[in-house]
Every structure is written in C-alpha cells, then in structure tokens.
Design an enzyme around this catalytic site. Structure first.
Site, mmCIF file in Angstrom:
data_model
loop_
_atom_site.group_PDB
_atom_site.id
_atom_site.type_symbol
_atom_site.label_atom_id
_atom_site.label_comp_id
_atom_site.label_asym_id
_atom_site.label_seq_id
_atom_site.Cartn_x
_atom_site.Cartn_y
_atom_site.Cartn_z
ATOM 1 N N ARG A 444 0.804 -1.226 0.000
ATOM 2 C CA ARG A 444 0.000 0.000 0.000
ATOM 3 C C ARG A 444 0.835 1.273 0.000
ATOM 4 O O ARG A 444 0.299 2.356 -0.166
ATOM 5 C CB ARG A 444 -0.969 -0.008 1.200
ATOM 6 C CG ARG A 444 -0.269 0.033 2.498
ATOM 7 C CD ARG A 444 -1.055 -0.480 3.662
ATOM 8 N NE ARG A 444 -0.187 -0.445 4.827
ATOM 9 C CZ ARG A 444 0.778 -1.301 5.052
ATOM 10 N NH1 ARG A 444 1.010 -2.285 4.228
ATOM 11 N NH2 ARG A 444 1.544 -1.199 6.128
ATOM 12 N N ASN A 506 1.340 6.702 15.777
ATOM 13 C CA ASN A 506 1.767 6.778 17.169
ATOM 14 C C ASN A 506 1.065 7.949 17.863
ATOM 15 O O ASN A 506 1.285 9.108 17.528
ATOM 16 C CB ASN A 506 3.298 6.961 17.189
ATOM 17 C CG ASN A 506 3.842 7.100 18.594
ATOM 18 O OD1 ASN A 506 3.140 7.513 19.509
ATOM 19 N ND2 ASN A 506 5.082 6.749 18.767
ATOM 20 N N CYS A 561 -3.538 -10.736 36.588
ATOM 21 C CA CYS A 561 -3.889 -12.077 37.087
ATOM 22 C C CYS A 561 -4.552 -12.913 35.988
ATOM 23 O O CYS A 561 -4.404 -14.136 35.940
ATOM 24 C CB CYS A 561 -4.781 -12.000 38.322
ATOM 25 S SG CYS A 561 -6.354 -11.216 37.974
#
Length: 967
Positions: A444, A506, A561
């Site tokens: 692209r 960014n 966790c």
C-alpha cells in the site's frame, strides 16, 4: 473444493491487507479480471488501488494522447510522455504493472463506442468506466446487467456475473454508480471480527433476557445473531443461534426460554455473520448531474462559461478542471466497490454516491475570469477550479510531514499534483521517517518497489515524488519525532512552517506534534486508518480546538492475574506468550549484559563488600548457571520450560484451588470466565509439543550465541527425570542475594566463568520474518496454553496480528484519507473561514462517509473582560536586571491582572505560600530561570487569583518571557 482456497497467499507482501479482507476474499480477487476504461485522474487512482490489492488481470483501456494537462492530474504520466505524444495508456501501463508482480496488467486502445461488439467483456468479472459518455455507460451497463450467471458456485464463490461500476470527477463534483446485477449475495456485510461476550445471567421467560458479565456493554445491535456455548443449567441454548433485540447497553432479548432448564452459571456467546442479498437496478437518468452529460453530448466539450444560478455556475465553470485530491478520495471509495464486486465481502453501495468540494470554490466566485484561464502548464486543470492566486499560495507552502508510510506516500502524490512547496516560489516540503522499507509495505505504500527494500522510506519517497513533479523542493530526514528523544526540530524551524501533516500511527508523537503546533501557531492536518475505516482531523490556529483538547479512550489492558493464571480467550494466551518472549529472550539477556558492563571484570564482582547487595546478581547467577554450550543443552532447557509452563503451573493452580473450591458466597471458584487448567504431559510425537521445543531451543541458542550448524533433533529427552546438562554445576539453592553472590564468586574463582560467558544477545521481536523463529515460539506457546485451558486456538495469522499489534491496512482507505486531507490543505493555504473546514469519518465496508464541522475553539474566562484560548500566548520582554517582582508588575500592566503563581516546566519559581518564596521577588529572572547561554526566551506557566475566595486558582495562557530586547 474451490481451487482458489488452495492457492498460496504471499503473506510477506499482503499481511496487512489479509487482516482487512480475509483469505477467501484474497483468493477470489486473485482469480478475477477487471476491465478499466479511462486513464485520467480517477482511472489511474483505481488502477493503482486494485493492482495493489492483488486481482488476477487488469486491462487498462484508453485512446487519448498524453497532454500537459495530465501532468497535474495523473501521477504516472511524465513530461517525456507528453513530448513524445505517447498514448496515455502506454505511458501508465508499465508504471501500474510494476506495483504488483502477481497481477497481469494489459492495455487496450480499441475504440469503445455505440457500435462496438461488447462480447469481449465476457472475460471480465467487473467493468469500470471513467470518462465515458452517458450513452455508452447505459449500453455497457445494460450488457452487464443482462448477463445471467450460468453457474452458481458454492460459497465462497467467484462471481461469474458481470458487475458494472461507473465513476467520474468533474471539477469539484464526483459520483460513483454501482450495478451488481439482479441479485448479489454478500457473505460478510461488515467485516467486523466476531465478538465474544461472557454471560452473567439468562432469564427463564418469553422472551429470555441475557445479561453480560460484570455489567460489560455488549455493543450489539438489534437484528444481529449470536451463538451460545458452555452455558451451565440452560444447556438447551448451547450450539444454537438466535437473533437478538437490544434492551439496554448491558442486556438483550432472545427467543422464548420459558420451557428451558434454569440458568446456573457460565456461558459464552459469539456474534455470527449473517449473509445478505442485495438487488440492483440498471443505470437510469439521474437528474442532478445529467445537465453536464447532456451538455457534453450536444457540444462535445464541457462548459467553460457561465449559467445563471450560482451553484450551477460554480459547478459548470469548474467541470472541465480537476481537483486531484477529490479524485484520490473517490478513487479509494470506487476501488473498494470493485473489490466488493469481486469477493462478496462488505456491503455494496446502493447505488449512487456523490462527493463534492464546493466549499473550496464558492469563496472564489467573485474573482475575475482570467484567474481561471489556462496557461499551458501542468497546473491548468487545478487552475480552472481554484484560480491563479490560490494556486500560488499552494506553491509557497512550507510543509512539515512526519511519517512516510502508506498515508505519507499518498499525501506526497497529492502534494506533487497540487504543486505544493515549489522551489521557485520559496516553498518547501520537509519529510522525516526513521524507518526502512519492508516487503509488507509494498502492498500500500505505492511509491516503493522491491528494489527499495531496506532503504530509508523518506529518501526513497522524496525521489519518487520528484519523478511525479520535479518542481518541488523536498528535503528528506531520518529523524524520529517524539517527546522522549532530543527533538531535531526547534521553535525556529516551526516558525518558518505553514502547516504540519501527520502520517503516523503513534498517538504520543501526535500529541507532541500538536503541542508544538499550538505553541507555534501552526495548522495541523491529522489522519489515520484502520482497515476500511478512516478519519481526518483538521486543526487550525485560533479557529479550532487542538488534538490534545480531546482524549481518546485508553486501550483496555488485560489484568495481570488474567494473563498469569486465568486466561479466558485466545487473546490472553497470545499476549502471555508474547510477554514470555520479552522476558526470557529480550529483558533478561539485556539485564545480564548491563550487569557485566557495570562490573567490568569478574574480579570487580569479588571486591563487592560483604554488606553490599548487588543489583540483579541473583538473576545473573540463574542465567549463568544455565548457560548452554551446545544445541543439546538448548533442547534440554526448552524441555524444562515445557514442563514449567504447561504442567507444573497447572498442578500448582489446581493444588491451590481444587476443582470443587467455592467462594464465601457458595459459588464455584472455577466458573466462567475462569477456566480450570489441565496439565499437559510432554509427548514427542505431538507436532505442537515438538514445535514448541525446537522453536524455544532455537531462541535459547540465539541469546546464548550457541552455533546451530546442522543441529540435530535426535537427542530430545522424553524422560520425566530430565535434568540440566552436567556442565552446569551451579545450582541456585536459595533466593538470597548473598548466597547468589557467594556462588558467583565460587564460579569465578574456579575459572568456570570465561569472557565469552559474560555476553548474551538479546532478541528484538520481529513479527514479519518467518525464518527467525520468533512467531514459531509465540504461536506454539500460545496454542499449548490455550489447549491447557480448553480455549479454541488461533491460527498463525491471528496470533501474528495480536502479538505484533498489527494494524490492518488497505490501500483504498489510505488513498481516500490522504485525498480528503489534501482538500483541507487547499483551504489552509487560502486562509478559509471556520465553516469551510471539514473533519471526516468513513467506513468503506458499510459504505458510510460522514463529514462534520471541526470543533470550534473555546475561550477560558479569567475575568469579565479577560479571556484566552489554547492558541494564545502572552509575552513580556525583560532586560538583564529584570526581577521577578518586575515580571509580575509587567503582566499586570500589560494584561490587567497579576499572576499569583509562576512555574517553569516542573520547577516552581514563585508560589507565595511556599516558605522563602517571597524573598525571590528581588531576584532577577536570569538568576531564577538560569537559562543556557544562547536561550533568548522561556515559556512560563502562570495562574491567577480566583474571583471568589476559596475557589481554585485560575489557569492563564503560557507567558513567553524574553530575557532582553534582542530579536
């Protein structure tokens, strides 16, 4: 089976586009042929986009000769083509063909008129017409529409029916028309990834109501279909699909559940794609733009002079001209329609689309006609639309563009055609990008070719842009622009600019550039794409809010966790594997090297005094004690990792929380979304186990610099009692650092540690290089962990997208977004008013294009007669003996209000309540700020007393304090 599905897709070229279209659509394109007529500004845009996308054959058709006019509208026609009187199609053919080696590009100059036998079109799946008379459009559309597909192939099918797309750009106006036949099936209308949601509760009634876990918003729409699995209690739902009706953001109704068993817990629902069929009618006379067509039919030319109504006059005056950025935007949209026609992916346009840029030309209506007269140069087509004065403003622009990727390449093409930043007018374009060209960019980033791989993007893009228009002045840099690095661009640089354009993904760099633009009063044109979605945001000094005025919602982080012990979906296991790669093969080796750099020799370590703790010594010991010397040792380490990750971890968790564990409220611990792990026994015959072992051993060999010459896989321990190789005499017996240091000392004194041992080679994760084994490790580790938790695995493509944080991308959206930004650049150059500027959001999949006004700048009030906006900066000029007290008085005299607090960066210069600060009033500003020798000014943050006691201090604009009267 469909032959197409067995074809290989070159992932190294197409990987970003695969995430947009999917493999079955890619396979279908690779067998499809397109006939494209008209090699003007719109035709060449469509040719570029569909060749990049990867169809099988494109035939470019045109019969005109190259003209000077084409130089400002067609980025693949050069001055020598005009001089040699080449046919347009000959000039562009080779340049289009080299965009993609997988596509066969043919050219044709046959007469296409009212008597041409159209049967040659039967070899194509899609016919695209630009610059074609209305009669011929109707004739060809009738031919295409009347073809009945002779065979129905099963899904995903190659569409044998003839599909017709007609589009044009006439000056300021453009249109696209699609006719996909009597009946056209779309198997994936939106292209959105299927969504998975966890269930909190399902009621037993008519209709049953589903609540999502933890009051999560479901984001679904009425009419969507969902499929259930892993429901406990109301098991009748498992494996069934239901259409939903949304009741609230957290709940929705499904069919009658009153006769089902009652719901207990758990359950996951997944959205299901529902194919849709669309019906099209043939091209009919559409009145709004037909006046132009009829005029052309009668006069064999487009109108030059005026008609009565202002709008008609405006449109017709420009009609023979061309706004290249408008063609880029429409070309992106029309090209996506062609891809839809070939693949049945995404919803087709029903059936007309119009886009205009009238707000660019309306303010120019009062200019004398000679402004728009031809001058026989490459800018004539643009001059017809915007006039000589505005054209010369474009030539004078000084543009800074950050990023030369997909949007950057498209933007440079638009700059070249518009004549932005010409050397002879003291204009300039400065571009910067630190990256090198990779093969996956070629799909692209259309200014790059295979021979440019591993060359700098900015320098290559600059050279390719000068090929399109040699009159530009272009400077290419390799600097990274972000707050964390020393910025190569100072205020003096910004003060000479007209506008800043961002072409990067960014967010931090965007925010930083925005703050530089605000403090230097420069316009910022921002844009971005994700798959078929695109947005533009236009920021103009004193008119609009800035990029930093709004905060994007933060990305949702996966809880620690969840990653560590309770994965519920495949994304969790892929992210876990990616984190393991980072820790074991990048972070630890870097830390090891840092340790030995700060302890220059092994003797250094021995001189550490007994009471002193040594940073990282424990980790270093572990890495040193395991250091493999041969390939077999690497395999042994990998074998140990297998047991640690996929067996011991599961056993530990089940020991801590047995399957029948219940919480205080009596509910089961192991219920959705928590999934109990299942320990995996190593089996050498399982290709997945074997793959994990080899890829992990390869990475260990990489970080420990173990040679791989002709490594053998024979010696793989399958035995449970597998131990570390004998050579590793060190054992880490306790986590105490002192213990670690004494072991390190022992290793050093016995001569076990050599210089060679003190260096490791950290790996940098590289997703696009399949030969480095990085993705092999991530994929194997993620799939094993998914198996351990009974989570459906991902394919490599999905694993690569998630682990590599790849943003799906396709040339159609990139071209459209850059075209829309370049239209706004014309308005910036012409100093247009607030109402003229437009932000855009589009999704080519749906297709939807939304243009909105920009956000108007807000003013912050300090007192009734004193206010400021983000664009304002007050200034005070001092001298050598100017004190803080003088500064406060100067602000009061000039602006009518005295600051109560003065801050420089993070340093508080004056806060009255702070002890000792009142003494600072007598100090000179020079002494307080301590500027470097060549510093002429500083920007200070001030605040003012509130009007009512007890309220917060009021913020003020930044105040630039000049140390003395020097310029």
């Amino acid at each position: 089976p469909n032959m197409a599905d067995s074809m290989e897709i070159d992932d190294s070229l197409y990987s970003r586009q695969r995430y947009v279209l999917g493999d079955s659509a890619m396979h279908q394109m690779a067998q499809s042929s397109v006939f494209l007529s008209g090699m003007g500004t719109l035709g060449v845009e469509i040719a570029k986009n569909i060749v990049l996308a990867g169809v099988k054959v494109v035939t470019l058709h045109d019969s005109r000769l190259c003209d000077v006019w084409d130089l400002g509208t067609n980025f693949f026609i050069r001055e020598e083509d005009v001089q040699k009187q080449k046919k347009r199609v000959e000039a562009v053919h080779s340049r289009v063909a080299e965009l993609n080696p997988y596509v066969q590009v043919n050219s044709s100059t046959v007469a296409l008129d009212d008597i041409t036998d159209l049967s040659f079109l039967l070899q194509y799946q899609c016919v695209v017409l630009t610059e074609t008379s209305l009669n011929l459009q109707k004739r060809i559309d009738h031919f295409c529409h009347s073809q009945r597909p002779p065979i129905k192939l099963h899904h995903p099918k190659l569409y044998p029916l003839k599909i017709f797309v007609a589009c044009d750009v006439l000056g300021m106006c453009s249109r696209v028309f699609c006719d996909f036949g009597e009946s056209f099936e779309v198997w994936d209308p939106t292209g959105e990834e299927p969504k998975e949601l966890f269930i909190q509760n399902i009621t037993q009634e008519n209709p049953g109501v589903v609540m999502c876990l933890d009051n999560r918003m479901h984001g679904l729409q009425t009419g969507q279909s969902v499929c259930f699995r892993e429901v406990n209690g109301m098991t009748e739902l498992n494996g069934t699909t239901h259409q939903i009706k949304v009741l609230s953001p957290y709940s929705f109704a499904i069919g009658d559940t009153s006769s089902f068993q009652s719901y207990l817990h758990g359950g996951i629902l997944r959205t299901v794609r529902v194919p849709r069929t669309f019906h099209f009618v043939p091209l009919q006379i559409h009145t709004t733009m037909m006046a132009l067509d009829l005029f052309q039919e009668h006069h064999s030319r487009l109108p030059i002079a005026c008609m009565n109504a202002a709008l008609v006059r405006c449109v017709s005056r420009c009609a023979r001209g061309c706004l290249a950025p408008l063609a880029a935007a429409v070309g992106g949209i029309a090209s996506q329609e062609v891809l839809k026609a070939l693949t049945g992916k995404f919803m087709p346009l029903q059936q007309w689309f119009y886009l205009d840029a009238l707000e660019v030309v309306q303010p120019l209506q009062t200019l004398p006609l000679e402004e728009f007269a031809s001058r026989g140069d490459r800018y004539d087509a643009l001059r017809v639309c915007i006039g000589e004065s505005l054209l010369s403003e474009l030539h004078k622009l000084r543009v800074f563009m950050v990023g030369c990727g997909a949007i950057g390449c498209e933007m440079l093409k638009n700059f070249a055609l518009l004549g932005v930043g010409l050397a002879r007018c003291s204009g300039e374009i400065c571009i910067t990008d630190p990256d090198l060209i990779e093969k996956s960019n070629l799909n692209r980033q259309f200014l790059f070719r295979p021979q440019h791989i591993q060359k700098p993007k900015s320098i290559t893009a600059a050279a390719a842009t000068l090929d399109i228009n040699p009159e530009l002045r272009l400077e290419a840099h390799l600097n990274k622009v972000c707050p964390a690095t020393e910025d190569a661009y100072n205020d003096t640089f910004y003060s000479q600019l007209s506008v800043v354009v961002t072409a990067l993904d960014n967010v931090e760099a965007r925010r930083y550039l925005d703050s530089r633009c605000v403090s230097n009063q420069k316009a910022l044109l921002d844009s971005g794409t994700m798959g078929t979605k695109g947005h533009t945001e236009i920021i103009v000094p004193n008119l609009t809010e800035s990029y930093n005025s709004h905060r994007d919602p933060p990305e949702e982080e996966i809880p620690f966790c969840t990653l560590k012990s309770f994965p519920a979906v495949i994304e969790h296991t892929i992210q876990w594997a990616r984190d393991k790669f980072e820790s074991a093969f990048s972070h630890k080796p870097s830390m090891y090297n840092t340790f030995w750099q700060s302890h220059l020799s092994t003797e250094d370590v021995l001189h550490v005094s007994a009471g002193e703790s040594m940073d990282g010594a424990f980790q270093v010991i572990k890495l040193l004690s395991r250091r493999p010397a041969r390939w077999e040792h690497c395999l042994a380490l990998a074998r140990l990792k297998f047991d640690k990750y996929f067996k011991r971890k599961a056993l530990q968790l089940l020991h801590s929380f047995p399957l029948d564990t219940r919480l205080k409220d009596g509910t089961l611990f192991w219920q959705s979304p928590k999934r109990p792990p299942n320990p995996i026994e190593f089996d050498i015959k399982d290709p997945l186990h074997f793959g994990f072992l080899v890829s992990t051993a390869r990475l260990f060999a990489g970080i420990y610099n173990v040679p791989l010459n002709g490594y053998s896989l024979n010696r793989i321990e399958t035995d449970e009692t597998v131990k570390k190789p004998d050579q590793m005499k060190l054992t880490v017996s306790s986590a105490e650092e002192r213990e670690a240091i004494s072991q390190l000392e022992e290793a050093i004194t016995t001569g076990f540690v050599t210089q060679e041992c003190l260096r490791m080679s950290p790996l940098v994760f590289e997703k696009d290089n399949d030969s480095n084994g990085h993705m092999d490790f991530v994929e194997a580790a993620a799939t094993l962990r998914a198996r351990m938790y009974a989570i459906a695995p991902a394919d490599r493509l999905q694993a690569k997208r998630i682990a590599g944080k790849i943003i799906p991308a396709i040339a159609t959206a990139t071209a459209a977004v850059a075209g829309l930004v370049a239209l706004e650049l014309i308005k910036v150059a012409g100093a247009y008013g607030f109402e003229s500027f437009k932000n855009c959001f589009f999704n080519l999949a749906l297709p939807v294009v939304v243009l909105t006004e920009t956000a108007q700048v807000k003013r912050t009030r300090i007192r009734d007669d004193i206010s400021f906006s983000i664009w304002e900066r007050w200034s005070i000029v001092g001298h050598e003996d100017f004190t803080l007290s003088d500064f406060l008085s100067a602000v009061r005299e000039k602006y009518g209000i005295e600051p109560t607090m003065v801050v420089h960066g993070v340093k508080m210069l004056y806060v009255p309540v702070m002890p000792g600060h009142s003494k600072r009033l007598k100090l000179t500003m020079q002494k307080l700020v301590k500027p470097s020798a060549n510093r002429k000014y500083v920007d200070l943050t001030v605040s003012f007393a509130p009007e009512a006691d007890g309220d917060e201090d009021l913020p003020g604009p930044p105040i630039r304090y000049h140390f003395c009267n020097r310029a």
